[in-house]
Design a protein around this motif. Structure first.
Motif, mmCIF file in Angstrom:
data_model
loop_
_atom_site.group_PDB
_atom_site.id
_atom_site.type_symbol
_atom_site.label_atom_id
_atom_site.label_comp_id
_atom_site.label_asym_id
_atom_site.label_seq_id
_atom_site.Cartn_x
_atom_site.Cartn_y
_atom_site.Cartn_z
ATOM 1 N N LYS A 40 0.835 -1.196 0.000
ATOM 2 C CA LYS A 40 0.000 0.000 0.000
ATOM 3 C C LYS A 40 0.871 1.247 0.000
ATOM 4 C CE LYS A 40 -4.367 1.047 2.282
ATOM 5 N NZ LYS A 40 -5.035 0.923 3.603
ATOM 6 N N GLN A 41 1.863 1.226 0.898
ATOM 7 C CA GLN A 41 2.756 2.374 1.000
ATOM 8 C C GLN A 41 3.471 2.638 -0.305
ATOM 9 O OE1 GLN A 41 5.298 1.558 4.283
ATOM 10 N NE2 GLN A 41 4.026 2.692 5.729
ATOM 11 N N GLU A 42 3.868 1.531 -0.958
ATOM 12 C CA GLU A 42 4.540 1.681 -2.245
ATOM 13 C C GLU A 42 3.631 2.380 -3.249
ATOM 14 O OE1 GLU A 42 6.306 -1.910 -3.911
ATOM 15 O OE2 GLU A 42 7.482 -2.063 -2.072
ATOM 16 N N LYS A 43 2.364 1.933 -3.252
ATOM 17 C CA LYS A 43 1.393 2.554 -4.145
ATOM 18 C C LYS A 43 1.249 4.028 -3.830
ATOM 19 C CE LYS A 43 -1.713 -1.212 -5.415
ATOM 20 N NZ LYS A 43 -3.016 -1.806 -5.080
ATOM 21 N N LEU A 44 1.127 4.291 -2.523
ATOM 22 C CA LEU A 44 0.983 5.686 -2.095
ATOM 23 C C LEU A 44 2.180 6.508 -2.549
ATOM 24 C CD1 LEU A 44 -0.496 5.461 1.505
ATOM 25 C CD2 LEU A 44 -1.457 6.687 -0.452
ATOM 26 N N LYS A 45 3.333 5.911 -2.371
ATOM 27 C CA LYS A 45 4.555 6.617 -2.764
ATOM 28 C C LYS A 45 4.569 6.926 -4.243
ATOM 29 C CE LYS A 45 8.137 5.593 0.522
ATOM 30 N NZ LYS A 45 9.161 4.614 0.872
ATOM 31 N N LYS A 46 4.115 5.912 -5.008
ATOM 32 C CA LYS A 46 4.062 6.098 -6.454
ATOM 33 C C LYS A 46 3.159 7.283 -6.786
ATOM 34 C CE LYS A 46 4.775 2.075 -9.356
ATOM 35 N NZ LYS A 46 4.096 0.852 -9.798
ATOM 36 N N ALA A 47 1.968 7.236 -6.160
ATOM 37 C CA ALA A 47 0.997 8.313 -6.391
ATOM 38 C C ALA A 47 1.608 9.646 -5.988
ATOM 39 C CB ALA A 47 -0.263 8.037 -5.592
ATOM 40 N N GLU A 48 2.255 9.631 -4.812
ATOM 41 C CA GLU A 48 2.885 10.841 -4.318
ATOM 42 C C GLU A 48 3.943 11.343 -5.282
ATOM 43 O OE1 GLU A 48 5.107 11.248 -0.343
ATOM 44 O OE2 GLU A 48 3.060 10.650 0.159
ATOM 45 N N LYS A 49 4.668 10.366 -5.815
ATOM 46 C CA LYS A 49 5.740 10.705 -6.744
ATOM 47 C C LYS A 49 5.163 11.457 -7.938
ATOM 48 C CE LYS A 49 9.949 8.389 -8.249
ATOM 49 N NZ LYS A 49 10.471 7.113 -8.759
ATOM 50 N N GLU A 50 4.041 10.904 -8.438
ATOM 51 C CA GLU A 50 3.390 11.565 -9.568
ATOM 52 C C GLU A 50 2.971 12.971 -9.180
ATOM 53 O OE1 GLU A 50 0.343 8.907 -10.892
ATOM 54 O OE2 GLU A 50 1.831 7.357 -11.307
ATOM 55 N N ASN A 51 2.396 13.060 -7.969
ATOM 56 C CA ASN A 51 2.041 14.391 -7.470
ATOM 57 C C ASN A 51 3.276 15.270 -7.417
ATOM 58 O OD1 ASN A 51 -0.619 13.835 -7.187
ATOM 59 N ND2 ASN A 51 -0.527 13.437 -4.971
ATOM 60 N N ASN A 52 4.324 14.682 -6.859
ATOM 61 C CA ASN A 52 5.561 15.429 -6.723
ATOM 62 C C ASN A 52 6.041 15.950 -8.058
ATOM 63 O OD1 ASN A 52 5.739 15.204 -4.037
ATOM 64 N ND2 ASN A 52 7.322 13.611 -4.008
ATOM 65 N N GLU A 53 5.859 15.093 -9.054
ATOM 66 C CA GLU A 53 6.336 15.490 -10.373
ATOM 67 C C GLU A 53 5.605 16.744 -10.849
ATOM 68 O OE1 GLU A 53 6.250 12.098 -12.939
ATOM 69 O OE2 GLU A 53 7.830 11.153 -11.755
ATOM 70 N N SER A 54 4.266 16.725 -10.671
ATOM 71 C CA SER A 54 3.509 17.914 -11.075
ATOM 72 C C SER A 54 3.906 19.089 -10.187
ATOM 73 C CB SER A 54 2.010 17.637 -10.992
ATOM 74 O OG SER A 54 1.676 17.251 -9.688
ATOM 75 N N GLU A 55 4.144 18.775 -8.907
ATOM 76 C CA GLU A 55 4.568 19.839 -8.002
ATOM 77 C C GLU A 55 5.934 20.383 -8.406
ATOM 78 O OE1 GLU A 55 4.610 19.678 -3.386
ATOM 79 O OE2 GLU A 55 2.762 18.714 -4.112
ATOM 80 N N GLU A 56 6.771 19.439 -8.827
ATOM 81 C CA GLU A 56 8.091 19.865 -9.273
ATOM 82 C C GLU A 56 7.996 20.806 -10.459
ATOM 83 O OE1 GLU A 56 10.831 16.608 -9.948
ATOM 84 O OE2 GLU A 56 10.589 16.061 -7.843
ATOM 85 N N GLN A 57 7.034 20.470 -11.320
ATOM 86 C CA GLN A 57 6.826 21.372 -12.456
ATOM 87 C C GLN A 57 6.456 22.752 -11.958
ATOM 88 O OE1 GLN A 57 3.941 19.276 -14.756
ATOM 89 N NE2 GLN A 57 5.471 18.264 -16.036
ATOM 90 N N LYS A 58 5.535 22.764 -10.969
ATOM 91 C CA LYS A 58 5.154 24.042 -10.351
ATOM 92 C C LYS A 58 6.385 24.769 -9.824
ATOM 93 C CE LYS A 58 0.549 23.220 -8.462
ATOM 94 N NZ LYS A 58 -0.163 23.067 -7.178
ATOM 95 N N LYS A 59 7.158 23.993 -9.077
ATOM 96 C CA LYS A 59 8.352 24.561 -8.460
ATOM 97 C C LYS A 59 9.289 25.129 -9.521
ATOM 98 C CE LYS A 59 10.042 23.282 -3.958
ATOM 99 N NZ LYS A 59 10.552 22.191 -3.123
ATOM 100 N N ALA A 60 9.406 24.357 -10.611
ATOM 101 C CA ALA A 60 10.279 24.810 -11.697
ATOM 102 C C ALA A 60 9.806 26.161 -12.203
ATOM 103 C CB ALA A 60 10.279 23.781 -12.825
ATOM 104 N N ILE A 61 8.479 26.278 -12.344
ATOM 105 C CA ILE A 61 7.924 27.549 -12.809
ATOM 106 C C ILE A 61 8.242 28.654 -11.813
ATOM 107 C CG2 ILE A 61 5.757 28.771 -13.265
ATOM 108 C CD1 ILE A 61 4.707 26.000 -14.287
ATOM 109 N N GLU A 62 8.025 28.331 -10.535
ATOM 110 C CA GLU A 62 8.329 29.310 -9.482
ATOM 111 C C GLU A 62 9.786 29.735 -9.534
ATOM 112 O OE1 GLU A 62 7.183 28.375 -5.421
ATOM 113 O OE2 GLU A 62 5.294 27.577 -6.210
ATOM 114 N N ASN A 63 10.651 28.713 -9.663
ATOM 115 C CA ASN A 63 12.078 29.010 -9.724
ATOM 116 C C ASN A 63 12.383 29.944 -10.875
ATOM 117 O OD1 ASN A 63 12.903 27.625 -7.512
ATOM 118 N ND2 ASN A 63 13.350 25.726 -8.634
ATOM 119 N N GLU A 64 11.724 29.651 -11.982
ATOM 120 C CA GLU A 64 11.937 30.492 -13.158
ATOM 121 C C GLU A 64 11.527 31.934 -12.863
ATOM 122 O OE1 GLU A 64 10.709 29.826 -17.709
ATOM 123 O OE2 GLU A 64 10.834 28.004 -16.485
#
Lengths: 507, 507, 507
Positions: A423-447
């Motif tokens: 379950k945790q692995e699944k959650l992590k995967k989901a989180e990772k995907e979230n993180n990826e979109s968040e990272e995109q956000k962050k990238a924009i912010e950084n820019e």
């Protein structure tokens, strides 16, 4: 039986995902929950053999029944599984009472069961078999546990009975194989000595096995009983052993003479032979004691014994040996160990456990023949070697998941741990995907920040230039200063760089 | 015997505290000091059996006596312990002389003694026993050492005789168990071959054992002699072995017939049997050679032999075997190894060594019975297995301290190392407490700095504001600049941040 | 046979220099090149036994000859070595055809040869020997490979036949040692079961051996065949084994009776006995199959067999055993393994391989005598144990270079890898020297930068002082400010420090 024979080394072997799981408060929470009291936890914590329909809470009758069941389950939880609540309560009791608890758990740990009630029932079965053997078993467990205390071994492992199970086997089997008959009191001397050697040999073997995150199983018992038997031998004045000789002629196997009733009886006898008992009732009592703690363990024990019996027939073993349960006991242990104890139970693992039982039966015959050359019984060497082999197996599939040794409990709990992890692995995967979109956000912010910085930089340049100009008009040697800064080559505007440094610090 | 069979791996196993100890100049200093010359070192470096009262230096007579004792101790130090001074002097000598030193040290290393004088005395004892055996032993040691040189093994280990001790045993025991009698010159061929295989097997075993920071003991000798004996066997034309057969009837043990004198004589005979010698005088010479190098080793050797004798009586062994020292030699080695050699000697370790000796005696009987099935003697397998088991033991008590393999010397020096380590730990603790109070001081200082910084910051703000105001009055676009800085969000005043960065750099 | 039995652990053991070599594109390139097609590569990639004189490209006749040779070599490269091109082509074929490729490679991997053509020739040899044995061997290889697929083992290892070679030996030897004669179809049942156990045992052993970067050799075969034979034994109704008994009298060895022709014939017979075949023609065919893939392997195989024969004569073995090739087959395998397969072939390694072969012969006699006590043949235990011992050897010389397990191929390629590595080391050394002179340059540059900074600092000081003065004249509290900065103690001029920080960042 397993679990705590882990020195510092094994911690290296435990994967990060595990340690992540350990630190999560949710897992810790379930760790503290008794087995069956899980009616308000998510479904993966329930025992599969208990069907529950508490999804309709509107009917008052159903509610009443539900409450009754909940109470019943809570009651069951107190004496099934590893009896954690009882164990916690015991910690505050008098040391002798604690010792009794450890001895009883040690007796049950032979079958990988960490449950004093099972231990009590097992002792009852032993007494039904033979008073003298039961006494020797008790003495063995007691002194092995005491020796572990003297040697300051891990207190948790002692409390789980992990230093007692080799002791009970040493005590029992030394009595079983003694040629002096029952109530030969001198036997208690080597019994106590060998029992007290158990923790030393256990600790030494654990130092080796922990490198591969493997348990020591009953290897200390095997080593020490074989040691005693071969050191004295059949021709000894003080401690003679029963005479065991290699087969030197064809056994008489006539299929017409087969006794089907005895063949079926060999299944409980096989379970009983784990403790060296040939009484089918004793075997039956042992099966009950297993069921109390863990139904999965119980099922695999019976299955293992049956597999052993079939293997015996397939390899043309004398019927007497099969009836006597000699083909069963190793398979019982091997099947329990692989089927849910050290691997999380999936159907692939279930098949693996059956394969291991067959392999173990084969190995049992081989080792019995080799050991008989030295006048020795097979003990549980076949189980140890086959289970270790199957635990060392590495496969590419995630369906065969070997639990880290420190996380091994009883099969039901192991399963819960495995599901949690997935379950945790699944959650992590989901989180990772979230993180990826968040990272995109962050990238924009950084820019954006960079843009701001760029803007700021330009402004600073303007500001500096203007100030320089104004100061130049004041007749100061600002040109030199600007020149000096530009000579640095890596930075054009020093104010800007300052900001960059601090930004890096905050990132 | 141990020490240098360490590959790179073992360094990982050595704890940090150890490496800390190594780097301290104080330890290095005592390492270079010969054993007994420690009269001006703190009391933990003294030999316990030498009582000294040099606390009253005012009396001139006492002073004279003291000087005499100091000189005596200095003299003793030159040929006791590991004779480091002699070893250092040897390094500059001709290679053949060096080789002789290595061979002599190798002869003594069987008993864990790194001392050429002990080796010389041991060879004297061997010559007393049998010229042919002594010759074979010498050839074995020589060729094992030469083979190690060819294979470019660790020079320090070779110089300590760590590649010779298996060679002497291989040479001796091949001669002892040969059925062709003495002066059968062809025997030198397999002798040389097997001796030259010693470093290969040693190196291979060390690769494995070093993972657990364990020495290889006499395992190479055991493997190679058993290999030779079982490869040729009793029924061989060229290299027949003496006939060894398993026991097949009850031994005649009548307690009335026991010979107490011979029973006591079995103690030195047991020490002699380490080299396969049954002459009690040879055994006595060996005991003397041990005493020269290390009295603790000597005491444990005698103790081990006695334990072996008692065990033999307890397990109903034929009196002949006990008189012949067969129950003693493994216990001698096991007792030396555990009692001060690989563990630092405390009384807990002393008890452990006695337990190990009893276990070794039991194991000795077991292994002798198993090996006799193949026509083999027990060699020193029981010692190796029991000592390795006890060295793999992990306990919670700090009283049982296993020395890192690279730090193993002779018991007296090991004890010094252990005490040094304990002292350092205490010092560290004290230092830590000091550090804590110092840390408090530092915290106060840091607070002060922070206050200063805060103050400075306010001043800078004021300064900037004022400058901005003054510059604004000069018609410059300072607002934009301040705005830009504030957009950064993480820093308000850039001058202040600059200071913070540099402070962090200095911390 | 080796190579891919490596779990994650072994990657830790691989030295940095190796990983450096792996990442270099040049190595990867040669990895993809077939064996003999190396005519346009540097000379270290050529086979030593092929003399080439392509240094004179001006003559047109020579050019024509050269082209012909190049074409010939290219052609040879397609079916020699490990037939990488063929293997790559196979990857796109139908699964059953792939399986056939894997089975054939598995058959050849017994001799460490990863070549389907060799495998095909070996099967031809087996058919020449005995149809039934060949069938059993095929079934064994097939089911071992299938079992590995089911257990999701490493696909590359399966494709290299690394899960098949134990299967073919299990199948063959179970047929050879069965006492029921040929075409006893029931034998296929235990054959299939044991073959399918091969990958499990292989995987388990690899988990252990990989800690020392060692291959599993034929240990799974040894374990499983001994298991089957001793589990059933000679006195079994279903699967009786041939009767093997320990020697109990002097063999009749009359040197006058020696048959020199048979003695020479024992060399190919020894090669044949690797697969349990006593037909000299079969042995000859095996030698050819080795030559196709790797001439170095072939030479060492013949050499090993000869060494075994000589050892047998030296240890007074019955002539019959020597003629039958029983002294040869283990030495064949040991000599191949050490001579170029797991060590890079230098003449020191060549000598080591011969030593290993002698040791293996000795060990073979010993193990055969021990195993006969249990009614077992020696199998290839002597080879496994001696080769593992010699692979665990650590020496101080760089001439004995053990290849990391993941880099093991066939001897010629290993040699290429070794040379590559040595070259790279030389290059690195040269580079290092260059770097050192470059570092000196850099140091000078750094000094220059520091000088510039110092200059800049002075200018800044002047600038600040002047500004402070100008601002002081404007009536501002600049003194406080300067004081605050100076209280910091670690920095005198803040602008300068700022620059230092950024410089450090860029360094």
């Amino acid at each position: 039986m397993p679990g705590s024979h882990c020195t510092k080394d094994i911690h290296k072997n435990i994967s990060c995902s595990t340690s992540a799981a350990c630190s999560s408060p949710a897992t810790t929470f379930t760790e503290l929950q008794p087995l069956m009291a899980s009616h308000d936890l998510p479904p993966e914590h329930d025992n599969s053999q208990l069907d529950r329909k508490e999804k309709d809470p509107e009917r008052p009758g159903a509610r009443c029944l539900q409450t009754a069941r909940a109470r019943f389950l809570k009651g069951v939880s107190y004496f099934s599984g590893d009896m954690k609540v009882f164990g916690k309560w015991m910690e505050k009791q008098f040391i002798l009472l604690q010792l009794l608890d450890w001895v009883l758990r040690g007796a049950a740990q032979v079958m990988f069961v960490n449950n004093p009630l099972s231990g009590l029932i097992i002792f009852a079965g032993l007494i039904l078999q033979n008073y003298w053997w039961a006494l020797n078993g008790f003495v063995g467990t007691l002194f092995a546990t005491i020796s572990a205390l003297i040697l300051q071994q891990n207190r948790g492992a002692i409390a789980a009975g992990l230093y007692g199970y080799n002791g009970i086997l040493v005590g029992l089997l030394m009595a079983v194989f003694s040629n002096k008959g029952d109530w030969y009191w001198w036997l208690l001397l080597p019994n106590i000595f060998m029992s007290m050697m158990c923790p030393i040999v256990s600790s030494a073997l654990a130092s080796i096995n922990s490198r591969w995150d493997l348990p020591v199983f009953t290897l200390p018992f095997n080593i020490l009983v074989c040691l005693h038997m071969v050191a004295t031998g059949h021709f000894n004045h003080y401690f003679p052993q029963v005479l065991i000789q290699p087969r030197s002629e064809l056994a008489n196997i006539t299929w017409a003479e087969i006794d089907v009733a005895q063949l079926f009886m060999s299944v409980p006898v096989g379970v009983g032979q784990v403790y060296g008992c040939d009484n089918p009732w004793t075997g039956g009592i042992f099966i009950i004691s297993l069921f109390i703690s863990s139904p999965i363990t119980c099922a695999h024990a019976v299955l293992g014994s049956a597999v052993g019996m079939v293997s015996g027939l397939a390899l043309a073993a004398p019927f007497g040996d099969i009836y006597f349960g000699l083909w069963g006991y190793n398979c019982v242990l091997a099947c329990i160990a692989i089927g849910g104890m050290f691997y999380a139970l999936t159907w692939q693992v279930h098949l693996l456990a059956i394969t291991c039982a067959f392999f173990c039966a084969y190995l049992g015959s081989a080792i019995a023949n080799i050991m008989s050359t030295f006048g020795l019984p097979a003990c549980t060497w076949p189980f140890c070697l086959s289970a270790l082999t199957f635990l060392l197996l590495t496969t590419g599939t995630s369906k065969i998941f070997k639990l880290p040794l420190a996380k091994v409990n009883y099969p039901e709990k192991n399963l819960g741990y495995f599901w949690k992890l997935k379950k945790q692995e699944k959650l992590k995967k989901a989180e990772k995907e979230n993180n990826e979109s968040e990272e995109q956000k962050k990238a924009i912010e950084n820019e954006m920040i960079l843009n701001e910085k760029e803007q700021l930089r330009l402004e600073l340049e303007q500001f500096d230039e203007k100030r320089a100009a104004s100061e130049a008009s004041e007749g100061k040697n600002d040109e030199t200063y600007v020149e000096g800064v530009e000579q640095q080559g890596t930075e054009e505007i020093r104010h800007d760089d300052l900001i960059e440094v601090t930004v890096a610090d905050n990132a």
